[in-house]
Scaffold this motif. Structure first.
Motif, mmCIF file in Angstrom:
data_model
loop_
_atom_site.group_PDB
_atom_site.id
_atom_site.type_symbol
_atom_site.label_atom_id
_atom_site.label_comp_id
_atom_site.label_asym_id
_atom_site.label_seq_id
_atom_site.Cartn_x
_atom_site.Cartn_y
_atom_site.Cartn_z
ATOM 1 N N ARG A 81 0.829 -1.204 0.000
ATOM 2 C CA ARG A 81 0.000 0.000 0.000
ATOM 3 C C ARG A 81 0.866 1.257 0.000
ATOM 4 N NH1 ARG A 81 -3.354 -3.014 3.577
ATOM 5 N NH2 ARG A 81 -2.443 -1.952 5.385
ATOM 6 N N THR A 82 1.958 1.231 0.744
ATOM 7 C CA THR A 82 2.867 2.385 0.794
ATOM 8 C C THR A 82 3.533 2.610 -0.559
ATOM 9 O OG1 THR A 82 3.279 1.967 3.117
ATOM 10 C CG2 THR A 82 4.861 3.377 1.972
ATOM 11 N N THR A 83 3.974 1.516 -1.166
ATOM 12 C CA THR A 83 4.597 1.620 -2.477
ATOM 13 C C THR A 83 3.619 2.150 -3.512
ATOM 14 O OG1 THR A 83 6.038 -0.233 -1.952
ATOM 15 C CG2 THR A 83 5.791 0.344 -4.283
ATOM 16 N N GLY A 84 2.381 1.679 -3.459
ATOM 17 C CA GLY A 84 1.360 2.171 -4.394
ATOM 18 C C GLY A 84 1.075 3.646 -4.203
ATOM 19 N N SER A 85 1.047 4.102 -2.942
ATOM 20 C CA SER A 85 0.810 5.517 -2.656
ATOM 21 C C SER A 85 1.915 6.384 -3.227
ATOM 22 C CB SER A 85 0.699 5.730 -1.144
ATOM 23 O OG SER A 85 0.551 7.093 -0.842
ATOM 24 N N ARG A 88 4.037 10.049 -7.351
ATOM 25 C CA ARG A 88 4.997 10.353 -8.414
ATOM 26 C C ARG A 88 4.299 10.614 -9.753
ATOM 27 N NH1 ARG A 88 8.056 6.276 -5.854
ATOM 28 N NH2 ARG A 88 7.334 4.711 -7.387
ATOM 29 N N GLU A 89 3.245 9.836 -10.013
ATOM 30 C CA GLU A 89 2.505 10.022 -11.260
ATOM 31 C C GLU A 89 1.831 11.397 -11.292
ATOM 32 O OE1 GLU A 89 -1.016 7.881 -13.922
ATOM 33 O OE2 GLU A 89 -0.329 6.972 -12.051
#
Length: 226
Positions: free
Chosen positions: A11-15, A20-21
């Motif tokens: 979840r942290t990586t996805g956030s 960044r996007e």
């Protein structure tokens, strides 16, 4: 607890990826806006000092320029080097046109946008032909009905076929810093002859010249060098 801890990683990586996007998209938009601002600035500088486009709304310059033509005008002009027969675009305020517009400001803004985009003409900018330069004596008409400059009749093959060189008789001496200007469609042109009895006698200040027409840009079937 270990299981819950492991679950936090994705979840942290996805956030971070979403953040960044979004930052990347924001940078892209800023780049687009900056590019547009630079393009507008460069265009404004070019049109302010180098070349501009003017929409012709009258038939006073037929057959050289037709109503509806979009004309490219070069602004790098030395008004002291203008010669008889040259085409000029000039600011007519103070001579051909009123000094100020009485239209409400929203209408003036719309008119300015139309002129800038080349979709509308101006009530204070004119296109005419130089007939008399400083020191010339221009008169109408000579023994064969043609205009005279310094006592010699001149040939004007640009005048609309069927028009006389002038229906108005006149004699003017062009002083330093002034120009005598006339349209090619002589029977309908509002030009220096129309202001003979006005202050300045129809003589336009040379420093009011904005530029010289270079080419017709539109319509496509008339596009070409003037």
């Amino acid at each position: 607890m270990p299981t819950g801890t492991r679950a936090q990683g994705p979840r942290t990586t996805g956030s971070h990826a979403v953040r960044r996007e979004r930052q990347s998209r924001a940078r892209d938009w800023r780049s687009v806006v900056l590019a547009l601002l630079v393009a507008v600035l460069v265009t404004g500088l070019l049109r302010g000092f180098v070349v501009d486009v003017y929409w012709i709304g009258s038939d006073s310059m037929q057959p050289t320029v037709e109503p509806g033509d979009r004309v490219l005008v070069g602004k790098l002009v030395d008004e002291t080097r203008l010669r008889r027969g040259d085409l000029v675009v000039f600011d007519g305020r103070g001579s051909f046109a009123p000094l100020h517009s009485d239209d409400p400001w929203p209408a003036q803004v719309l008119q300015s946008i139309g002129r800038w985009s080349g979709l509308a003409g101006s009530d204070s900018v004119y296109l005419k032909r130089v007939i008399g330069t400083p020191g010339d004596t221009v008169s109408c008409c000579g023994p064969s009905g043609r205009l005279e400059v310094d006592g010699e009749e001149i040939s004007e093959d640009y005048v609309l076929e069927g028009d006389r060189p002038s229906e108005v008789e006149f004699t003017v001496v062009v002083p330093e810093g002034r120009l005598w200007l006339m349209g090619d469609h002589r029977s309908v042109s509002v030009d220096s002859r129309s202001l003979l009895g006005a202050p300045g006698g129809g003589l336009v200040r040379a420093d009011k010249v904005i530029g010289e027409p270079l080419a017709v840009l539109w319509p496509r079937d008339r596009a070409g060098q003037l």
